[in-house]
Scaffold this active site. Structure first.
Site, PDB file in Angstrom:
ATOM      1  N   GLY A   5      52.654  44.456  46.148  1.00 53.11           N
ATOM      2  CA  GLY A   5      53.023  42.967  46.336  1.00 53.11           C
ATOM      3  C   GLY A   5      53.777  42.718  44.667  1.00 53.11           C
ATOM      4  N   TYR A   6      54.084  41.785  44.586  1.00 55.37           N
ATOM      5  CA  TYR A   6      54.945  41.290  43.319  1.00 55.37           C
ATOM      6  C   TYR A   6      54.218  40.278  42.581  1.00 55.37           C
ATOM      7  CZ  TYR A   6      58.162  44.286  45.347  1.00 55.37           C
ATOM      8  OH  TYR A   6      58.377  45.820  45.984  1.00 55.37           O
TER       9      TYR A   6
END
Lengths: 158, 158
Positions: free
Chosen positions: A28-29
């Site tokens: 994820g970011y």
């Protein structure tokens, strides 16, 4: 600091039978700003945090700093990530002197397959396996960071 | 994952003569999203990357993950940081069972002094040195992340 020079391709045939290794990746970011991308990744049994400088479309080189971190930290940080989590299996395939990484996506990106090869120089030659499809290097649609916000299944609406 | 419980105070007297240690800190923010803060820090001769979960005003506890990284990486990443770099000297001062960290800011934040004490529990008691001023815990103006965007010298315009 490392540099990352990679070229990306679609897939047009069977590649799995040629893989010598595969593992699950969830990532994820934490940030997708204009200047940098901060990725959290669980890759097999290991955790990583990676900072990448932003990449202008059409460019091949970006700065990248990656650090291994406890996998429990990475799993906890995935809960802080913005937008969608990317879930995929990565297959490693040897071709000549290079290793292709082919990602098979799940969830909202199901149906998408992307091959990447990392190069030492932008002009470096490499063997093209018969399953390698059209090149999509520099096309932001195929960045994992873009896919986390606009998953493959939503593309018909873009 | 760690938790961070800290209380912040202004300064109303001489503290420097009581410091047993001091070092320079330069830090910036790769991300200041609503969900997380990603800080890059050069502290003396060491580099760090820190992920903090966002903190609602008035709360004392936040999640924090900090990793030491090569100082050259941290210096390079400071160039990627958004908005202003925070530059300050940190003084460490013992008071009873606790250590106060007092930050003296430079540059656009010159004139600002902030003391912090880290606690194990939100209700924990601690000795208050005579130079300790008004409490500003939970006031976002005194977060370093806020100061990097709205430095102290610009406050009269806010």
């Amino acid at each position: 600091m490392g540099y990352e020079i990679e070229r990306k391709f679609l897939i047009k045939g069977d590649f799995k039978s040629q893989a010598y290794k595969s593992f699950r990746i969830k990532q994820g970011y934490l940030s997708l700003s204009g200047v940098s991308v901060i990725r959290v990744r669980v890759k097999g049994e290991k955790g990583y945090i990676t900072v990448k400088s932003a990449l202008a479309e059409g460019m091949l080189t970006r700065h990248e700093w990656e650090y291994e971190i406890p996998v429990v930290d990475a799993e906890e940080m995935l809960n802080l990530c913005e937008e969608g989590i990317i879930d995929k299996t990565r297959y490693l395939i040897k071709a000549g002197d290079h290793i292709f990484e082919v990602d098979e996506f799940y969830g909202e990106n199901e149906g998408l397959l992307i091959a990447e090869v990392e190069l030492k120089e932008e002009n470096e030659n490499f063997e093209r396996p018969e399953w390698l499809g059209a090149e999509v290097t520099g096309n932001v649609r195929y960045y994992n960071s873009f896919l986390s916000i606009h998953p493959f299944k939503s593309w018909s609406k873009l």
